[in-house]
Write an enzyme that holds these catalytic residues in place. Sequence first.
Site, short mmCIF file in Angstrom:
data_model
loop_
_atom_site.label_atom_id
_atom_site.label_comp_id
_atom_site.label_asym_id
_atom_site.label_seq_id
_atom_site.Cartn_x
_atom_site.Cartn_y
_atom_site.Cartn_z
N HIS A 122 0.87 -1.14 0.03
CA HIS A 122 -0.01 0.00 0.08
C HIS A 122 0.76 1.21 -0.06
O HIS A 122 0.38 2.17 -0.10
CB HIS A 122 -0.83 -0.12 1.18
CG HIS A 122 -1.95 -0.97 1.21
ND1 HIS A 122 -3.06 -1.27 0.06
CD2 HIS A 122 -2.31 -2.19 2.30
CE1 HIS A 122 -3.53 -2.23 0.42
NE2 HIS A 122 -3.12 -2.92 1.51
N ASP A 159 -2.99 -10.59 -2.26
CA ASP A 159 -3.40 -9.93 -1.11
C ASP A 159 -5.27 -9.32 -1.23
O ASP A 159 -5.41 -9.12 -2.59
CB ASP A 159 -2.80 -8.79 -0.62
CG ASP A 159 -3.14 -8.28 0.75
OD1 ASP A 159 -2.58 -8.63 1.68
OD2 ASP A 159 -4.30 -7.39 0.82
N HIS A 161 -6.62 -7.07 -0.27
CA HIS A 161 -6.42 -5.50 -0.68
C HIS A 161 -5.89 -5.30 -1.95
O HIS A 161 -4.99 -5.69 -2.34
CB HIS A 161 -6.16 -4.76 0.66
CG HIS A 161 -6.79 -5.02 1.89
ND1 HIS A 161 -6.51 -6.07 2.80
CD2 HIS A 161 -7.93 -4.62 2.25
CE1 HIS A 161 -7.31 -5.95 3.69
NE2 HIS A 161 -8.13 -4.99 3.41
N ASP A 243 -5.05 -12.39 3.53
CA ASP A 243 -6.23 -12.06 4.09
C ASP A 243 -7.69 -12.28 3.22
O ASP A 243 -8.87 -11.97 3.56
CB ASP A 243 -6.27 -10.64 4.29
CG ASP A 243 -5.32 -9.71 3.58
OD1 ASP A 243 -5.11 -10.25 2.30
OD2 ASP A 243 -4.96 -8.72 3.83
ZN LIG Z 1 -4.70 -7.11 2.71
#
Ligand SMILES: [Zn+2]
Length: 308
Positions: A122, A159, A161, A243
């Site tokens: 991120h 991931d 996200h 996740d």
């Molecule tokens: Zn994540």
Amino acid sequence: MATALLTHADCLDHVTPNGHPERVARLEHILLALEPLDLKRVTAPLAADDDLLRVHPANYIADIRDSRPIEGFKQIDGDTFMSPGSVDAAYRAAGAAVRAVDMVVRGEVSNAFCAVRPPGHHAETETAMGFCLFGNAALAAKHALDHHGLSRVAVFDFDVHHGNGTQELLWDERRALVITSQQMPLWPGSGRPDETGAYETVLNIPLPPGSGGTEMRSAYEAQAFPRLRAFRPELIIISAGFDAHQDDPLASLNWTTSDFAWITGELCKIANEMCDGRIVSTLEGGYDLNALSEATRAHVEELMKAAR
Ligand SMILES: [Zn+2]
């Protein structure tokens, strides 16, 4: 040849406030789960500033260093905190990815897994966010391209996200293919299919909430894997977040441990076809301790199978 495991005790000194999901126990559980495995264990070095400078400007790196609190925590974003040990941890996390690239590209090991934190996907050029300080996967890709002279490096981010940081850091890098799947809608909100990079080298695959391994496998087989093969990568870097697991508290995809093993096995197959099996994987998210450690172990076991 072997699979390398790169880590450093400094990554356990990056402490977050009580109740924060990105916590020390994540890495402790992973290291325990990997302990019985026959891996080539490597101490992660601190990244050199030159490695960080390939994706972050000097003023941002200085800001991160200056943000280190003497005690307690410093909050640098809605959900990103630094403790006294965070700078060294972030330098180890980045250094692990760089060293792993060195080892894999030089043929010292077949593939490598970096058990590190803070995560990286991120972090944008000048913005720490989502628990991330430096863009570990992106700077590893740049190191492979600029230092080792590779022509094509792929980053594969599974991931849950969106890997917004990796996407932004490699947006105008035509030598890097970024493939990222993410639950959508979900924080940080980016990752639509029309985000394709300055040179059409970004592939975003949104997955609906509540979807599971079946949907993921058909999306990967229809879109991600053909695109990856067509790019003919000389190295595959994996942003390994766990996740999307059905037990994870931060998202609502329903992947199982065997789905993570399947993805890894497929990526190993492609790496074997394309680039002598060269894979560098680095830890991103995963917040249910049991699911995280079990899925990480399954991921690393697949890397080891491919390395034999
Ligand atoms: Zn994540």
